[in-house]
Design a protein around this motif. Structure first.
Motif, PDB file in Angstrom:
ATOM      1  N   PRO A 217     -34.064  14.256   8.796  1.00  0.00           N
ATOM      2  CA  PRO A 217     -32.799  14.870   9.364  1.00  0.00           C
ATOM      3  C   PRO A 217     -32.826  16.372   8.563  1.00  0.00           C
ATOM      4  CG  PRO A 217     -32.715  13.877   7.869  1.00  0.00           C
ATOM      5  CD  PRO A 217     -33.982  13.183   8.528  1.00  0.00           C
ATOM      6  N   VAL A 218     -32.645  17.908   9.199  1.00  0.00           N
ATOM      7  CA  VAL A 218     -32.133  19.150   8.966  1.00  0.00           C
ATOM      8  C   VAL A 218     -31.177  19.232   8.477  1.00  0.00           C
ATOM      9  CG1 VAL A 218     -32.403  21.508   9.515  1.00  0.00           C
ATOM     10  CG2 VAL A 218     -34.240  20.161  10.353  1.00  0.00           C
ATOM     11  N   ARG A 219     -30.616  18.783   7.595  1.00  0.00           N
ATOM     12  CA  ARG A 219     -28.675  19.267   6.621  1.00  0.00           C
ATOM     13  C   ARG A 219     -28.733  20.145   7.464  1.00  0.00           C
ATOM     14  NH1 ARG A 219     -27.255  13.627   5.335  1.00  0.00           N
ATOM     15  NH2 ARG A 219     -25.311  14.965   5.556  1.00  0.00           N
ATOM     16  N   LYS A 220     -27.396  20.413   7.469  1.00  0.00           N
ATOM     17  CA  LYS A 220     -26.858  21.961   7.482  1.00  0.00           C
ATOM     18  C   LYS A 220     -25.717  22.045   6.908  1.00  0.00           C
ATOM     19  CE  LYS A 220     -28.291  21.745  12.405  1.00  0.00           C
ATOM     20  NZ  LYS A 220     -29.232  22.755  12.336  1.00  0.00           N
ATOM     21  N   ALA A 221     -25.562  23.129   6.344  1.00  0.00           N
ATOM     22  CA  ALA A 221     -24.818  23.488   5.005  1.00  0.00           C
ATOM     23  C   ALA A 221     -24.213  25.100   5.976  1.00  0.00           C
ATOM     24  CB  ALA A 221     -24.825  24.018   3.708  1.00  0.00           C
ATOM     25  N   THR A 222     -22.565  25.089   6.420  1.00  0.00           N
ATOM     26  CA  THR A 222     -22.261  26.034   6.320  1.00  0.00           C
ATOM     27  C   THR A 222     -21.060  26.429   5.275  1.00  0.00           C
ATOM     28  OG1 THR A 222     -21.536  24.301   8.476  1.00  0.00           O
ATOM     29  CG2 THR A 222     -20.275  26.608   7.742  1.00  0.00           C
ATOM     30  N   LEU A 223     -21.240  27.922   5.131  1.00  0.00           N
ATOM     31  CA  LEU A 223     -20.927  28.675   3.941  1.00  0.00           C
ATOM     32  C   LEU A 223     -19.826  29.716   4.724  1.00  0.00           C
ATOM     33  CD1 LEU A 223     -24.429  29.652   2.304  1.00  0.00           C
ATOM     34  CD2 LEU A 223     -22.359  28.174   1.220  1.00  0.00           C
ATOM     35  N   ASP A 224     -18.769  29.574   3.779  1.00  0.00           N
ATOM     36  CA  ASP A 224     -18.028  30.559   4.172  1.00  0.00           C
ATOM     37  C   ASP A 224     -18.124  31.651   3.630  1.00  0.00           C
ATOM     38  OD1 ASP A 224     -16.361  28.369   5.689  1.00  0.00           O
ATOM     39  OD2 ASP A 224     -15.000  28.278   3.848  1.00  0.00           O
ATOM     40  N   ILE A 225     -17.776  32.931   4.448  1.00  0.00           N
ATOM     41  CA  ILE A 225     -18.389  34.543   4.204  1.00  0.00           C
ATOM     42  C   ILE A 225     -16.428  34.944   4.592  1.00  0.00           C
ATOM     43  CG2 ILE A 225     -19.315  36.163   4.447  1.00  0.00           C
ATOM     44  CD1 ILE A 225     -21.141  33.574   4.278  1.00  0.00           C
TER      45      ILE A 225
ATOM     46  N   PHE B 234     -29.600  35.704   2.541  1.00  0.00           N
ATOM     47  CA  PHE B 234     -29.752  35.548   0.767  1.00  0.00           C
ATOM     48  C   PHE B 234     -30.855  35.218   0.364  1.00  0.00           C
ATOM     49  CE2 PHE B 234     -26.857  33.146   4.117  1.00  0.00           C
ATOM     50  CZ  PHE B 234     -25.372  33.054   3.715  1.00  0.00           C
TER      51      PHE B 234
ATOM     52  N   MET C 204     -22.352  30.142  -4.656  1.00  0.00           N
ATOM     53  CA  MET C 204     -21.511  29.704  -3.539  1.00  0.00           C
ATOM     54  C   MET C 204     -21.811  28.836  -3.290  1.00  0.00           C
ATOM     55  SD  MET C 204     -22.489  32.749  -0.837  1.00  0.00           S
ATOM     56  CE  MET C 204     -21.172  32.186  -0.211  1.00  0.00           C
ATOM     57  N   ARG C 205     -20.595  27.344  -2.564  1.00  0.00           N
ATOM     58  CA  ARG C 205     -20.841  26.281  -2.920  1.00  0.00           C
ATOM     59  C   ARG C 205     -20.544  25.586  -1.367  1.00  0.00           C
ATOM     60  NH1 ARG C 205     -19.925  22.759  -7.373  1.00  0.00           N
ATOM     61  NH2 ARG C 205     -19.492  24.599  -9.299  1.00  0.00           N
ATOM     62  N   SER C 206     -21.225  24.754  -1.761  1.00  0.00           N
ATOM     63  CA  SER C 206     -20.807  23.760   0.004  1.00  0.00           C
ATOM     64  C   SER C 206     -21.292  22.474   0.569  1.00  0.00           C
ATOM     65  CB  SER C 206     -21.741  24.536   0.902  1.00  0.00           C
ATOM     66  OG  SER C 206     -21.377  24.457   2.842  1.00  0.00           O
ATOM     67  N   GLN C 207     -21.371  21.858   0.882  1.00  0.00           N
ATOM     68  CA  GLN C 207     -21.103  20.463   1.556  1.00  0.00           C
ATOM     69  C   GLN C 207     -22.163  19.952   1.948  1.00  0.00           C
ATOM     70  OE1 GLN C 207     -18.707  17.364   0.304  1.00  0.00           O
ATOM     71  NE2 GLN C 207     -18.639  18.940  -1.097  1.00  0.00           N
ATOM     72  N   ILE C 208     -23.277  19.198   1.850  1.00  0.00           N
ATOM     73  CA  ILE C 208     -23.909  18.651   3.272  1.00  0.00           C
ATOM     74  C   ILE C 208     -23.972  17.247   4.257  1.00  0.00           C
ATOM     75  CG2 ILE C 208     -25.979  20.518   3.543  1.00  0.00           C
ATOM     76  CD1 ILE C 208     -26.861  18.223   1.282  1.00  0.00           C
TER      77      ILE C 208
END
Lengths: 217, 217
Positions: free
Chosen positions: B59-67, B165, B213-217
């Protein structure tokens, strides 16, 4: 999207309702709903249950980063991959790991620092801690054929993860492992994964200088 | 999601068809389709037009970053925001910017380096280049009330952006502007935005040390 980017619909403006849009575009309301939901997820629309849908005044653009398996990331560049386990011990982790994994400071965790090579050169230093209470069978694995990253993907249940991106100056230890100069800037990913309320693993990924992640907004 | 994370459906396994799942869960097929699409977008399922849907082996986990807009990012932390324009000139940009924006090396662009402060301390050094051919009216703006970041959001048409980044050691100039030590590791975002095939702006964002920068996967 075109109407927002060309300002046919201005920032802050209320847009037509789904029924009207479906009629105008000659499509199903469900199609309009899906399109509006995607634009809202992209941060371009603000949807209010009562107040209707408006063009976002300050669009929060979102960038999606792929977090691939390290071996596949390297092989995907067309270069040979290998990894080496640097140590294996069961011990109490530093406070930062206890906090990230929400375990007490007397908890013994499995420490598996490893180094991933791309084309023979250090690519990623992975400082990994594993909660053996979450994956007891890992204690029988010797990690000669498979690295801990992929072993966990295959064997550990996991429901969510916290991820943090930052920059740091390489410590002397990191510089020695990554074969770079001490104090060189390196890209860091800290990631902790959870299976429901139990932490499974926490890892600090220190990429060799020059690494970057790309995406689209 | 539960069946994947608990390995009721194993990695690589073919899962039941949409019609069967809709019947089992007593819901519409469109609902099943949406759920499967979301799991595929999250990298947990591989969907093939002919071969059916399988649980992703890797699984290619994806992290979404808010800009977010910088002012709102800072105000969101509950601290006062201000910004200052460091310079304003029309000149030929360095090669890296010409390449990122796909303009010839003789093109004159508007250079607007600026500094954003959080709670009186330097937070972000924004080295921005603007293609005035894409937004000619920007030449009349003096940027006392509004910064270039927000002016562009309000006035420029934009359809997509490239974002990158990385980590870098602060140059002497950056260190002076950000009030940190030269060589300190700083988090860098390079971003170029486009309106169809015309570049609008290219910006290098250098965050003061300590940023993440923080996010969730």
């Amino acid at each position: 999207m075109r109407r927002i980017s060309e300002r046919v619909w201005a920032p802050g403006e209320l847009i037509p309702g789904e029924v009207d849009l479906a009629q105008e575009f000659g499509c199903a309301r469900a199609t309009v709903n899906r399109a509006l939901r995607q634009l809202a997820e992209a941060g371009l629309l603000d949807r209010r249950r009562k107040g209707g849908t408006r063009v976002a005044r300050y669009p929060v653009r979102k960038a999606t980063l792929d977090i691939p398996v390290t071996r596949l990331e390297i092989e995907g560049r067309g270069v040979p991959y290998r990894h080496t386990l640097l140590n294996r011990e069961i011990c109490c982790p530093p406070d930062s790991i206890c906090e990230a994994m929400d375990v007490s400071q007397t908890t013994q965790l499995l420490h598996l620092p490893a180094l991933h090579f791309a084309d023979g050169k250090p690519f990623l230093y992975e400082d990994r801690w594993i909660n053996t209470a979450a994956v007891p069978e890992i204690q029988d694995e010797i990690f000669s054929e498979i690295n801990a990253n992929e072993w966990l993907i295959e064997h550990a249940l996991f429901s969510r993860g916290d991820i943090r991106f930052s920059a740091a100056n390489a410590t002397k230890k990191e510089a020695k492992i990554l074969q770079c100069e001490a104090e060189q800037a390196i890209f860091i990913i800290d990631r902790t994964t959870w299976n429901k309320d139990q932490s499974v693993t926490s890892v600090r990924l220190a990429y060799a200088p020059g690494f970057h992640m790309r995406s689209q907004i």
